[in-house]
Design a protein around this motif. Structure first.
Motif, PDB file in Angstrom:
ATOM      1  N   PHE A   1       2.956 -12.735  -2.328  1.00 36.30           N
ATOM      2  CA  PHE A   1       2.264 -11.454  -2.434  1.00 36.30           C
ATOM      3  C   PHE A   1       2.498 -10.676  -1.150  1.00 36.30           C
ATOM      4  CE2 PHE A   1       0.051 -14.179  -5.351  1.00 36.30           C
ATOM      5  CZ  PHE A   1      -0.243 -13.375  -6.445  1.00 36.30           C
ATOM      6  N   PHE A   2       2.547  -9.346  -1.302  1.00 33.38           N
ATOM      7  CA  PHE A   2       2.791  -8.492  -0.140  1.00 33.38           C
ATOM      8  C   PHE A   2       1.526  -7.691   0.191  1.00 33.38           C
ATOM      9  CE2 PHE A   2       4.445  -4.566   1.868  1.00 33.38           C
ATOM     10  CZ  PHE A   2       5.083  -5.153   2.951  1.00 33.38           C
ATOM     11  N   ARG A   3       1.348  -7.412   1.489  1.00 35.36           N
ATOM     12  CA  ARG A   3       0.138  -6.715   1.961  1.00 35.36           C
ATOM     13  C   ARG A   3       0.543  -5.721   3.034  1.00 35.36           C
ATOM     14  NH1 ARG A   3      -5.370  -7.289   2.309  1.00 35.36           N
ATOM     15  NH2 ARG A   3      -6.375  -6.792   4.306  1.00 35.36           N
ATOM     16  N   ILE A   4      -0.145  -4.574   3.048  1.00 41.39           N
ATOM     17  CA  ILE A   4       0.051  -3.567   4.097  1.00 41.39           C
ATOM     18  C   ILE A   4      -1.260  -3.427   4.889  1.00 41.39           C
ATOM     19  CG2 ILE A   4       0.255  -1.061   4.493  1.00 41.39           C
ATOM     20  CD1 ILE A   4       2.910  -2.323   4.113  1.00 41.39           C
ATOM     21  N   GLU A   5      -1.117  -3.405   6.235  1.00 38.57           N
ATOM     22  CA  GLU A   5      -2.269  -3.179   7.135  1.00 38.57           C
ATOM     23  C   GLU A   5      -1.968  -1.956   7.974  1.00 38.57           C
ATOM     24  OE1 GLU A   5      -3.035  -6.768   9.277  1.00 38.57           O
ATOM     25  OE2 GLU A   5      -3.803  -7.819   7.493  1.00 38.57           O
ATOM     26  N   ASN A   6      -2.739  -0.880   7.692  1.00 35.29           N
ATOM     27  CA  ASN A   6      -2.549   0.409   8.353  1.00 35.29           C
ATOM     28  C   ASN A   6      -3.953   0.956   8.642  1.00 35.29           C
ATOM     29  OD1 ASN A   6      -2.024   3.699   7.243  1.00 35.29           O
ATOM     30  ND2 ASN A   6      -1.070   2.962   9.107  1.00 35.29           N
ATOM     31  N   GLU A   7      -4.589   0.384   9.713  1.00 35.85           N
ATOM     32  CA  GLU A   7      -5.998   0.674  10.022  1.00 35.85           C
ATOM     33  C   GLU A   7      -6.323   2.163   9.871  1.00 35.85           C
ATOM     34  OE1 GLU A   7      -8.383  -1.349  10.520  1.00 35.85           O
ATOM     35  OE2 GLU A   7      -7.380  -3.251  10.968  1.00 35.85           O
ATOM     36  N   PRO A   8      -7.329   2.457   9.079  1.00 34.62           N
ATOM     37  CA  PRO A   8      -8.295   1.538   8.434  1.00 34.62           C
ATOM     38  C   PRO A   8      -7.849   1.062   7.051  1.00 34.62           C
ATOM     39  CG  PRO A   8      -9.017   3.785   8.131  1.00 34.62           C
ATOM     40  CD  PRO A   8      -7.762   3.876   8.937  1.00 34.62           C
TER      41      PRO A   8
ATOM     42  N   GLY B   1      13.457  -3.298   5.926  1.00 30.79           N
ATOM     43  CA  GLY B   1      13.178  -1.933   5.485  1.00 30.79           C
ATOM     44  C   GLY B   1      12.297  -1.207   6.490  1.00 30.79           C
ATOM     45  N   ASN B   2      12.231   0.131   6.382  1.00 32.59           N
ATOM     46  CA  ASN B   2      11.425   0.961   7.262  1.00 32.59           C
ATOM     47  C   ASN B   2      10.062   1.163   6.597  1.00 32.59           C
ATOM     48  OD1 ASN B   2      10.244   2.967   8.848  1.00 32.59           O
ATOM     49  ND2 ASN B   2      12.177   4.083   9.117  1.00 32.59           N
ATOM     50  N   LEU B   3       9.048   0.496   7.135  1.00 33.57           N
ATOM     51  CA  LEU B   3       7.713   0.544   6.530  1.00 33.57           C
ATOM     52  C   LEU B   3       7.151   1.964   6.501  1.00 33.57           C
ATOM     53  CD1 LEU B   3       6.083  -2.711   7.987  1.00 33.57           C
ATOM     54  CD2 LEU B   3       6.957  -2.320   5.679  1.00 33.57           C
ATOM     55  N   ARG B   4       7.522   2.810   7.459  1.00 36.45           N
ATOM     56  CA  ARG B   4       7.032   4.189   7.457  1.00 36.45           C
ATOM     57  C   ARG B   4       7.581   4.960   6.258  1.00 36.45           C
ATOM     58  NH1 ARG B   4       4.251   5.444  11.890  1.00 36.45           N
ATOM     59  NH2 ARG B   4       4.552   4.195  13.785  1.00 36.45           N
ATOM     60  N   GLU B   5       8.761   4.491   5.764  1.00 36.77           N
ATOM     61  CA  GLU B   5       9.344   5.126   4.579  1.00 36.77           C
ATOM     62  C   GLU B   5       9.001   4.350   3.315  1.00 36.77           C
ATOM     63  OE1 GLU B   5      13.493   5.308   5.393  1.00 36.77           O
ATOM     64  OE2 GLU B   5      13.273   6.770   7.025  1.00 36.77           O
ATOM     65  N   LYS B   6       7.987   3.490   3.439  1.00 36.57           N
ATOM     66  CA  LYS B   6       7.485   2.667   2.333  1.00 36.57           C
ATOM     67  C   LYS B   6       8.553   1.707   1.792  1.00 36.57           C
ATOM     68  CE  LYS B   6       3.932   5.976   0.855  1.00 36.57           C
ATOM     69  NZ  LYS B   6       3.349   6.738  -0.272  1.00 36.57           N
ATOM     70  N   ASN B   7       9.436   1.306   2.676  1.00 35.27           N
ATOM     71  CA  ASN B   7      10.491   0.344   2.322  1.00 35.27           C
ATOM     72  C   ASN B   7      10.117  -1.004   2.918  1.00 35.27           C
ATOM     73  OD1 ASN B   7      12.812  -1.236   2.083  1.00 35.27           O
ATOM     74  ND2 ASN B   7      14.175   0.516   2.318  1.00 35.27           N
TER      75      ASN B   7
ATOM     76  N   SER C   1      -6.674   6.985   2.685  1.00 32.28           N
ATOM     77  CA  SER C   1      -6.846   6.478   4.046  1.00 32.28           C
ATOM     78  C   SER C   1      -5.527   5.987   4.642  1.00 32.28           C
ATOM     79  CB  SER C   1      -7.869   5.333   4.059  1.00 32.28           C
ATOM     80  OG  SER C   1      -7.404   4.232   3.288  1.00 32.28           O
ATOM     81  N   TYR C   2      -4.512   5.905   3.802  1.00 30.12           N
ATOM     82  CA  TYR C   2      -3.189   5.470   4.299  1.00 30.12           C
ATOM     83  C   TYR C   2      -2.549   6.633   5.052  1.00 30.12           C
ATOM     84  CZ  TYR C   2       1.759   4.192   4.356  1.00 30.12           C
ATOM     85  OH  TYR C   2       3.033   3.923   4.765  1.00 30.12           O
ATOM     86  N   ASP C   3      -2.011   6.324   6.260  1.00 32.29           N
ATOM     87  CA  ASP C   3      -1.364   7.344   7.080  1.00 32.29           C
ATOM     88  C   ASP C   3      -0.112   6.721   7.706  1.00 32.29           C
ATOM     89  OD1 ASP C   3      -0.558   9.369   8.713  1.00 32.29           O
ATOM     90  OD2 ASP C   3      -2.461   9.536   9.821  1.00 32.29           O
ATOM     91  N   SER C   4       1.021   7.238   7.304  1.00 34.28           N
ATOM     92  CA  SER C   4       2.279   6.656   7.787  1.00 34.28           C
ATOM     93  C   SER C   4       2.528   6.943   9.252  1.00 34.28           C
ATOM     94  CB  SER C   4       3.445   7.188   6.955  1.00 34.28           C
ATOM     95  OG  SER C   4       3.543   8.610   7.089  1.00 34.28           O
ATOM     96  N   ASN C   5       1.738   7.833   9.831  1.00 35.08           N
ATOM     97  CA  ASN C   5       1.912   8.129  11.247  1.00 35.08           C
ATOM     98  C   ASN C   5       1.240   7.084  12.134  1.00 35.08           C
ATOM     99  OD1 ASN C   5       3.399  10.552  10.895  1.00 35.08           O
ATOM    100  ND2 ASN C   5       1.499  11.640  10.388  1.00 35.08           N
ATOM    101  N   ARG C   6       0.372   6.248  11.539  1.00 34.03           N
ATOM    102  CA  ARG C   6      -0.254   5.177  12.318  1.00 34.03           C
ATOM    103  C   ARG C   6       0.610   3.922  12.255  1.00 34.03           C
ATOM    104  NH1 ARG C   6      -5.051   6.964   9.433  1.00 34.03           N
ATOM    105  NH2 ARG C   6      -4.882   5.062   8.181  1.00 34.03           N
TER     106      ARG C   6
END
Length: 536
Positions: free
Chosen positions: A114-121, A91-97, A49-54
């Motif tokens: 702790f680190f968290r990523i929010e990339n709906e959904p 870092g560039n979050l789209r490049e997972k940095n 469900s992770y999409d770096s374009n969102r």
């Protein structure tokens, strides 16, 4: 600014059945109060469900990961909704940095993050990858690195001083007591952290042994800076040097007495010692060890050699003579039968048992004479001074004195010799005299006497000047005769080296009287005397 990075193994309990988010970051980071901190961070997920374009937001939580129960643990959200500590994801979050910068840390920032990523959904926290940050008040000492373990002279080694660099944009300033032209470099480590270092390549010598290399790291903090220092001492091996030999007693010693030779050298590892005696046939090994004691039978020249694994070094020569008193120097004249006008070389020489410590020679001739030490045909040595002079009559009877001063333990011993010059020369200062002087009567006796300084002594001949030239009238120092007429008389002094004529003696006759007048009287005086006689 980050000062230290450490990894602690282990994981926490999963947020769910399987982790939805993983991050790669140091497990434990130590930072400096008042400085900044860059956290190297890379995230990853297998969730489809992770999409770096969102749109992607990064979230940091302090003290836990269950923000549903305690929303205050969220200290940063890149959406801009929360930023308690003024963080910035660089870092560039789209490049997972997910690299993040803490600009100004305080001691109360020490905690578990702790680190968290929010990339709906897609929404997930890296529950199994906590980051422990410890903020301390004191900086860490830099480290000095020497890649070679066993240091030896002549080795070329690269020495570096490095310091942990939590903030590569604000690295610590490094200084040390090696050349200050070393350039500061900030390098990335394999775990993503950074190190700042300076380095210098030097060629080692014996002077580097025991040398203390000190390096300090000055970290900028809010309102000033904090500094830590470290120091290492170099341990360098080197070949023997400054090798020297000594003798006790020194100088002249009596036959049968004991002398002690001692050798010293600066070496690492310590040197072993060997003693040599210089004989007529070459160097002879006579002893091993730092000290050599022996009973004296003859003088000679000795030296020692210091040796270790890196090389050897030879001392200067020491020597001594076997004698209770100094040797008397000798004076030599190149010509036996001395005559004036001769050019002769006169030398003074002395026995020299130790050519490296010759006696000091002085004399009453020119003191600019160079001292020479020469080897004799039998392998022994002598020291001499010499001077070339042209003889004159003034040198006859001249005493030449020469002294030789030998250095001995606690002082010196001196011996002296003297010779008298015997110089032959032609007659000089030849003169003639008459007795009686003044007025004499015709028919009376007069005595002419001739004298001269000459060697060998001169013989004398008397002459009278006639109209036909000089006539030999007598042989001998004294000429006595009965006066009958006036005339001019002189004598000649002669030896093997030459002849010299005296001045004239005049006898003049007038009215039965004769007036002796010496040569050189002017015409005016003759006229006055003649007038006086006439009037009388």
């Amino acid at each position: 600014m980050l000062l230290g990075v450490f990894f602690l193994p282990g994981t926490l309990a999963n947020c769910g059945v399987k982790p939805g988010l993983r991050i790669t970051t140091p497990k434990k980071i130590e930072a400096l109060n008042g400085s900044c901190l860059e956290i190297p961070c890379i995230y990853d997920t297998d969730d489809t469900s992770y999409d770096s374009n969102r749109t992607i937001y990064g979230v940091w939580m302090k003290g836990g990961h269950n923000f549903g129960d305690n929303p205050n643990i969220v200290i940063f959200n890149s959406s801009g909704s929360v930023n308690t500590y003024s963080l910035n994801i660089t870092g560039n979050l789209r490049e997972k940095n997910c690299t993040t910068l803490f600009p100004d840390l305080k001691t109360n920032y020490s905690d578990e993050y702790f680190f968290r990523i929010e990339n709906e959904p897609f929404k997930a926290s890296a529950c199994d990858d906590p980051l422990i940050i410890t903020v301390k008040d004191s900086p860490w000492s830099p480290s000095i690195n020497i890649p070679v373990g066993d240091l030896k002279e002549h080795q070329s080694v690269n020495i570096s001083c490095s310091a942990v660099t939590p903030c590569p944009h604000s690295p610590p300033e490094l200084t040390w007591n090696l050349p200050q032209d070393s350039e500061r470099q900030t390098e990335r480590n394999t775990d993503g952290t950074f190190t700042t270092k300076i380095q210098e390549t030097i060629t080692l010598s014996d002077t580097h042994d025991g040398y203390n290399i000190s390096c300090s790291a000055r970290y900028p903090v809010n309102g000033g800076s904090k500094t830590a220092e470290t120091e290492v001492t170099l341990n360098v091996s080197y070949a023997p040097r400054n090798t020297s030999a000594s003798i006790s007693p020194s100088g002249l010693v009596s036959a049968g007495s004991w002398v002690e030779l001692s050798c010293s050298s600066r070496a690492k590892p310590p040197a072993s010692f060997t003693w040599f005696w210089n004989s007529k046939h070459g160097a002879v090994n006579v002893s091993i060890g730092q000290v050599y004691n022996f009973s004296v039978t003859e003088g000679g020249e000795y030296y020692c050699q210091a040796t270790n694994d890196l090389g050897n070094d030879t001392s200067s020569r020491i020597c001594f003579g076997v004698k209770d008193s100094s040797w008397i120097p000798s004076i030599n004249i190149s010509v036996g039968d001395l005559k004036e006008h001769q050019s002769v070389t006169i030398s003074c020489s002395a026995v020299t048992p130790c050519p490296h410590s010759p006696p000091e020679l002085t004399w009453n001739l020119q003191q600019d004479s160079d001292r020479l030490t020469e080897k004799n045909t039998d392998g022994t040595f002598k020291t001499k001074i010499q001077e070339t002079i042209t003889l004159s009559d003034t040198h006859d009877g001249y005493n030449i004195r020469c002294s030789a001063r030998y250095p001995v333990n606690g002082g010196s011993k001196t011996a002296e010799t003297e010779v008298t010059l015997n110089v032959s020369y032609a007659p000089r200062n030849t003169s003639a005299s008459i007795s009686p002087s003044g007025l004499v009567s015709a028919g009376s006796w007069v005595e002419l006497s001739c004298s001269s300084r000459a060697k060998p002594p001169a013989s004398f001949t008397w002459f009278r000047n006639s109209k036909h030239g000089a006539i030999n009238v007598s042989v001998g120092q004294v000429y006595s005769f009965n006066v009958t007429e006036g005339g001019e008389y002189y004598c000649e002094a002669t030896n093997d080296l030459g002849t010299q004529r005296s001045s004239m003696i005049f006898l003049t006759s007038k009215d039965g009287f004769l007036v002796p007048i010496a040569v050189g009287i002017s015409v005016v005086i003759l006229l006055i005397l003649c007038l006086v006689v006439f009037v009388w």
